[in-house]
Design a protein around this motif. Structure first.
Motif, short mmCIF file in Angstrom:
data_model
loop_
_atom_site.label_atom_id
_atom_site.label_comp_id
_atom_site.label_asym_id
_atom_site.label_seq_id
_atom_site.Cartn_x
_atom_site.Cartn_y
_atom_site.Cartn_z
N ALA A 67 0.82 -1.21 0.00
CA ALA A 67 0.00 0.00 0.00
C ALA A 67 0.86 1.27 0.00
O ALA A 67 0.49 2.28 -0.60
CB ALA A 67 -0.94 0.00 1.21
N TYR A 68 2.00 1.20 0.66
CA TYR A 68 2.86 2.38 0.79
C TYR A 68 3.97 2.43 -0.27
O TYR A 68 4.83 3.30 -0.21
CB TYR A 68 3.49 2.42 2.18
CG TYR A 68 2.52 2.80 3.27
CD1 TYR A 68 2.42 4.12 3.71
CD2 TYR A 68 1.68 1.85 3.85
CE1 TYR A 68 1.53 4.48 4.70
CE2 TYR A 68 0.77 2.21 4.84
CZ TYR A 68 0.71 3.52 5.26
OH TYR A 68 -0.18 3.88 6.24
N ASP B 272 0.79 1.91 -9.03
CA ASP B 272 0.03 2.70 -9.99
C ASP B 272 -1.04 3.54 -9.29
O ASP B 272 -1.42 3.27 -8.15
CB ASP B 272 -0.66 1.78 -11.02
CG ASP B 272 0.33 1.10 -11.94
OD1 ASP B 272 1.46 1.61 -12.06
OD2 ASP B 272 -0.02 0.06 -12.54
N ARG B 273 -1.55 4.50 -10.03
CA ARG B 273 -2.60 5.37 -9.49
C ARG B 273 -3.88 4.59 -9.23
O ARG B 273 -4.28 3.73 -10.02
CB ARG B 273 -2.88 6.50 -10.49
CG ARG B 273 -4.09 7.33 -10.10
CD ARG B 273 -4.30 8.49 -11.04
NE ARG B 273 -5.54 9.21 -10.71
CZ ARG B 273 -5.86 10.39 -11.20
NH1 ARG B 273 -5.04 11.00 -12.03
NH2 ARG B 273 -6.99 10.97 -10.85
N GLY B 274 -4.51 4.89 -8.10
CA GLY B 274 -5.83 4.36 -7.80
C GLY B 274 -6.76 5.53 -7.60
O GLY B 274 -6.79 6.45 -8.43
N LEU C 298 -6.22 7.56 -5.24
CA LEU C 298 -5.19 8.55 -4.95
C LEU C 298 -4.11 8.50 -6.02
O LEU C 298 -3.73 7.43 -6.49
CB LEU C 298 -4.54 8.27 -3.58
CG LEU C 298 -5.46 8.31 -2.35
CD1 LEU C 298 -4.67 7.91 -1.11
CD2 LEU C 298 -6.07 9.70 -2.17
N THR C 299 -3.62 9.65 -6.37
CA THR C 299 -2.46 9.71 -7.24
C THR C 299 -1.22 9.45 -6.39
O THR C 299 -1.26 9.58 -5.16
CB THR C 299 -2.34 11.09 -7.91
OG1 THR C 299 -2.05 12.06 -6.88
CG2 THR C 299 -3.63 11.48 -8.61
N PRO C 300 -0.09 9.09 -7.01
CA PRO C 300 1.14 8.96 -6.22
C PRO C 300 1.45 10.21 -5.42
O PRO C 300 1.93 10.14 -4.29
CB PRO C 300 2.20 8.70 -7.30
CG PRO C 300 1.46 8.00 -8.40
CD PRO C 300 0.09 8.66 -8.41
N SER C 301 1.15 11.37 -5.98
CA SER C 301 1.39 12.63 -5.27
C SER C 301 0.47 12.75 -4.06
O SER C 301 0.89 13.24 -3.00
CB SER C 301 1.16 13.81 -6.22
OG SER C 301 1.27 15.04 -5.53
N ASP C 302 -0.78 12.30 -4.20
CA ASP C 302 -1.72 12.33 -3.07
C ASP C 302 -1.18 11.48 -1.93
O ASP C 302 -1.26 11.86 -0.76
CB ASP C 302 -3.08 11.78 -3.49
CG ASP C 302 -3.80 12.69 -4.48
OD1 ASP C 302 -3.50 13.90 -4.50
OD2 ASP C 302 -4.66 12.17 -5.22
N ARG C 303 -0.67 10.30 -2.26
CA ARG C 303 -0.16 9.40 -1.23
C ARG C 303 1.03 10.02 -0.51
O ARG C 303 1.12 9.96 0.73
CB ARG C 303 0.26 8.07 -1.86
CG ARG C 303 -0.88 7.29 -2.49
CD ARG C 303 -0.36 6.07 -3.21
NE ARG C 303 -1.37 5.53 -4.12
CZ ARG C 303 -1.12 4.98 -5.28
NH1 ARG C 303 0.13 4.87 -5.71
NH2 ARG C 303 -2.09 4.51 -6.04
N GLU C 304 1.94 10.61 -1.28
CA GLU C 304 3.11 11.25 -0.67
C GLU C 304 2.66 12.36 0.29
O GLU C 304 3.25 12.54 1.36
CB GLU C 304 4.01 11.82 -1.76
CG GLU C 304 4.58 10.79 -2.73
CD GLU C 304 5.57 9.88 -2.08
OE1 GLU C 304 6.65 10.35 -1.67
OE2 GLU C 304 5.25 8.68 -1.93
#
Length: 217
Positions: free
Chosen positions: A15-16, A21-23, A25-31
């Motif tokens: 998950a981290y 890939d994007r779900g 949340l975008t990778p930027s959202d996760r960061e």
């Protein structure tokens, strides 16, 4: 909530992963949510949160289309992850339900009503008929104080069917928090005992089936 070691283990999981890939949340959202990237101004933080909220709302609406129109083979593929990712997906599903339960507290339709309706819709989809109706029980009951002596007596005399779910959950929690508990030693001991347990279960099943055949002759 998790302690430091559990949290670190979680952050090292699928998950981290920064490469996922994007779900929703975008990778930027996760960061942003995880805190890996913190060079945001107050204004950009507000914009980021607004975008995430809008995406979550639209994701919820998308499930109406997904449920009604996604092909069965696609759904089955989604819920058939690789073995090394199964635990992460199971945790994701659990956390999704936790998020829905927490987020709908105070919502005008109780979570249990939506859960019951959702399960009914799924059952009708499986049956291909709206005449398929089921009862869904969902109750949230806090675990209170248990009588330790009473539970020990039930275990000692093998009265396992008399142990309630509440007693079982509380007793296991107390057991794992005791100083004498060792997950490593229990794991090995339980694995050794499980084979013998399964043999007894299978033998009981075979004997039961044989008895049913004799009664039907």
């Amino acid at each position: 909530m998790t302690d430091g070691s559990d949290e670190q283990e979680s952050r090292d999981g699928l998950a981290y992963s920064a490469d996922r890939d994007r779900g929703i949340l975008t990778p930027s959202d996760r960061e942003f949510l995880i805190g890996r990237k913190s060079d945001y101004t107050e204004h950009s933080k507000k914009q980021k949160r607004n975008r995430i909220r809008r995406r979550l709302r639209n994701a919820i609406l998308d499930f109406t289309i997904i449920f009604e129109h996604l092909e069965e083979r696609d759904r089955e593929t989604v819920f058939n992850p690789d073995d090394d990712a199964r635990d992460a997906y199971t945790q994701g599903i659990t956390d999704m339900l936790a998020f829905l339960h927490l987020g709908t507290m105070g919502y005008y339709t109780p979570f249990k009503d939506m859960l019951a309706q959702g399960v009914n819709e799924a059952e009708q989809e499986l049956a291909g008929s709206d005449y398929r109706m089921v009862t869904v029980d969902f109750n949230v009951e806090p675990v209170g104080q248990i009588d330790v002596d009473e539970v020990i007596d039930k275990l000692e005399f093998g009265d396992f069917e008399e142990i309630t779910d509440e007693e079982l959950r509380a007793f296991i929690r107390l057991l794992t928090e005791s100083e004498e508990f060792s997950a490593t030693s229990m794991r090995s001991e339980m694995k050794e005992q499980m084979s013998a347990f399964i043999e007894k279960v299978n033998a009981a099943t075979e004997q039961r089936d044989q008895r049913v055949e004799e009664l039907n002759d």
